[in-house]
Design an enzyme around this catalytic site. Structure first.
Site, PDB file in Angstrom:
ATOM      1  N   HIS A 190       0.385  -1.344   0.134  1.00 54.43           N
ATOM      2  CA  HIS A 190       0.103   0.200   0.571  1.00 54.43           C
ATOM      3  C   HIS A 190       0.787   1.357  -0.281  1.00 54.43           C
ATOM      4  O   HIS A 190       1.818   1.327   0.400  1.00 54.43           O
ATOM      5  CB  HIS A 190      -0.736  -0.265   1.106  1.00 54.43           C
ATOM      6  CG  HIS A 190      -1.950  -1.393   1.580  1.00 54.43           C
ATOM      7  ND1 HIS A 190      -2.911  -1.461   0.586  1.00 54.43           N
ATOM      8  CD2 HIS A 190      -1.724  -2.262   2.299  1.00 54.43           C
ATOM      9  CE1 HIS A 190      -3.839  -2.993   1.002  1.00 54.43           C
ATOM     10  NE2 HIS A 190      -2.790  -2.715   2.037  1.00 54.43           N
ATOM     11  N   GLU A 228      -1.738  -0.344   7.903  1.00 52.37           N
ATOM     12  CA  GLU A 228      -3.142  -1.256   8.394  1.00 52.37           C
ATOM     13  C   GLU A 228      -2.161  -2.618  10.109  1.00 52.37           C
ATOM     14  O   GLU A 228      -1.184  -2.455   9.821  1.00 52.37           O
ATOM     15  CB  GLU A 228      -3.885  -2.123   7.478  1.00 52.37           C
ATOM     16  CG  GLU A 228      -2.786  -3.148   6.745  1.00 52.37           C
ATOM     17  CD  GLU A 228      -2.899  -4.044   5.817  1.00 52.37           C
ATOM     18  OE1 GLU A 228      -3.996  -2.996   4.876  1.00 52.37           O
ATOM     19  OE2 GLU A 228      -3.091  -4.936   5.488  1.00 52.37           O
ATOM     20  N   HIS A 244       3.348  -7.548   1.638  1.00 54.24           N
ATOM     21  CA  HIS A 244       2.256  -8.604   2.244  1.00 54.24           C
ATOM     22  C   HIS A 244       1.065  -9.244   2.171  1.00 54.24           C
ATOM     23  O   HIS A 244       0.830  -9.011   0.974  1.00 54.24           O
ATOM     24  CB  HIS A 244       1.885  -7.740   3.390  1.00 54.24           C
ATOM     25  CG  HIS A 244       1.169  -6.353   3.404  1.00 54.24           C
ATOM     26  ND1 HIS A 244       1.278  -5.379   2.594  1.00 54.24           N
ATOM     27  CD2 HIS A 244      -0.616  -6.954   3.383  1.00 54.24           C
ATOM     28  CE1 HIS A 244       0.209  -4.953   2.954  1.00 54.24           C
ATOM     29  NE2 HIS A 244      -1.008  -5.694   2.972  1.00 54.24           N
ATOM     30  N   ARG A 269      -1.090  -4.842  -6.505  1.00 52.99           N
ATOM     31  CA  ARG A 269      -0.975  -6.589  -6.860  1.00 52.99           C
ATOM     32  C   ARG A 269       0.059  -6.090  -7.264  1.00 52.99           C
ATOM     33  O   ARG A 269       0.489  -6.334  -8.775  1.00 52.99           O
ATOM     34  CB  ARG A 269      -2.475  -6.509  -6.783  1.00 52.99           C
ATOM     35  CG  ARG A 269      -2.807  -7.565  -6.450  1.00 52.99           C
ATOM     36  CD  ARG A 269      -3.790  -8.588  -7.432  1.00 52.99           C
ATOM     37  NE  ARG A 269      -5.276  -8.112  -6.404  1.00 52.99           N
ATOM     38  CZ  ARG A 269      -5.908  -7.248  -7.262  1.00 52.99           C
ATOM     39  NH1 ARG A 269      -5.898  -7.325  -8.348  1.00 52.99           N
ATOM     40  NH2 ARG A 269      -7.069  -6.707  -6.377  1.00 52.99           N
TER      41      ARG A 269
END
Ligand code: ZN
Length: 313
Positions: free
Chosen positions: A97, A115, A172, A192
């Site tokens: 991200h 996150e 991740h 992605r």
């Protein structure tokens, strides 16, 4: 008048999703590949509804816009946090991200995404991907372009109760057999890197190789997490993380304990057991917000909660 804001989640089907959100949490899910429960969200891609009380049927985003006093008159344009429960029956794509600055510039002013994951449950041999081995951008590009995924990514075993903070730029992936409660910035921006060659409706899902290479930090940055615990009456209160965006705590209660919102609105998810909050019944799978002016409250019962608050102005 003091009023708890009960939230009705939105569900998302994903190629990697399963049915544990129904079998373990009793939610009515849209199908047997339901990957995400957007448990507390004011994001446009999954804006939850308030159920019961004065604001019955309101979207959380609308409530945040029109009654900012319930949210401590916070200045952020959008409700800043998003809480999800994720059921990974299969592996999620390997992803990364952006931070706020990159997302604002390249994703129409969207928030970046920091996150964190609390492992609610997982298979005995479950693993997770956090981090990578490329020391420079050149090495990173070479490993990605030649598909050396085993060399690039760091895979490690996990167990129930583990906790991970994932900062922007960290490679991740949640892997198969894992049930996670995720607290994150309210963002839906994912780059992605690799999707195991899978197809969705006959086509591979889009990859974002150049943006991924842009935002992946080389060498990797590791998030510092130091968990600390205190007892408040019959409650064990553990701070899982406190960073610039959020503070996340786990509360394990057997009996009774009293707290105070102290002028800060709090997001609460019941992850185990049942009990009462100020006499109102709560059970596993419930999600609610305590408004900033809610004040004192007493929780009784045998239950575990994940509770968070936004640390932004
Ligand atoms: Zn992610």
């Amino acid at each position: 008048m003091k009023e708890i804001l009960h939230i009705k989640p939105v569900f998302k089907q994903m190629i990697w999703g399963g049915n544990r959100l129904k079998s373990e949490y009793g939610y009515e899910i849209p199908g047997d590949n339901t990957g995400e429960c957007w448990a507390i969200s004011g994001h446009k891609n999954g804006d939850d509804e308030i159920v019961g009380g004065t604001y019955d049927g309101w979207k959380l985003s609308e409530l945040y816009n029109k009654h900012r006093e319930l949210f401590g008159n916070q200045k952020k344009d959008v409700f800043p946090l998003l809480v999800k429960i994720i059921d990974a029956k299969a592996d999620l794509s390997i992803q990364v991200h952006p931070d706020d600055e990159y997302a604002a510039k390249n994703e129409n002013g969207s928030l970046g995404k920091t996150e964190c994951w609390y492992i609610l449950d997982c298979d005995e041999d479950a693993k997770i991907v956090v981090g990578h081995n490329a020391k420079t951008k050149e090495e990173l590009r070479d490993m990605i372009c030649s598909g050396k995924w085993d060399e690039l990514i760091k895979v490690r075993p996990i167990k129930k109760g583990d906790f991970f903070q994932i900062v922007p730029g960290t490679v991740h992936a949640i892997k198969a057999g894992t049930l996670i409660l995720e607290t994150q910035q309210s963002s839906d921006i994912t780059y992605r890197l690799y999707d195991y060659g899978r197809l969705q409706n006959g086509k591979p899902r889009e990859l974002h190789i150049e943006k991924s290479i842009d935002v992946i930090k080389c060498p990797e940055t590791r998030a510092e997490v130091s968990r600390s615990t205190e007892m408040i009456e019959d409650a064990k209160v553990e701070t899982l993380v406190s960073c610039e965006f959020y503070d996340v705590k786990k509360v394990d209660l057997a009996g009774s304990a009293s707290f105070d919102t102290e002028g800060i609105y709090r997001l609460v998810s019941v992850i185990e057991g049942n009990g009462e909050i100020n006499g109102e019944k709560i059970k596993k799978g419930d999600h609610f917000i305590l408004p900033s002016d809610y004040g004192k409250y007493t929780i009784t019962g045998n239950l575990s909660l994940i509770s968070s608050f936004s640390k932004e102005a």
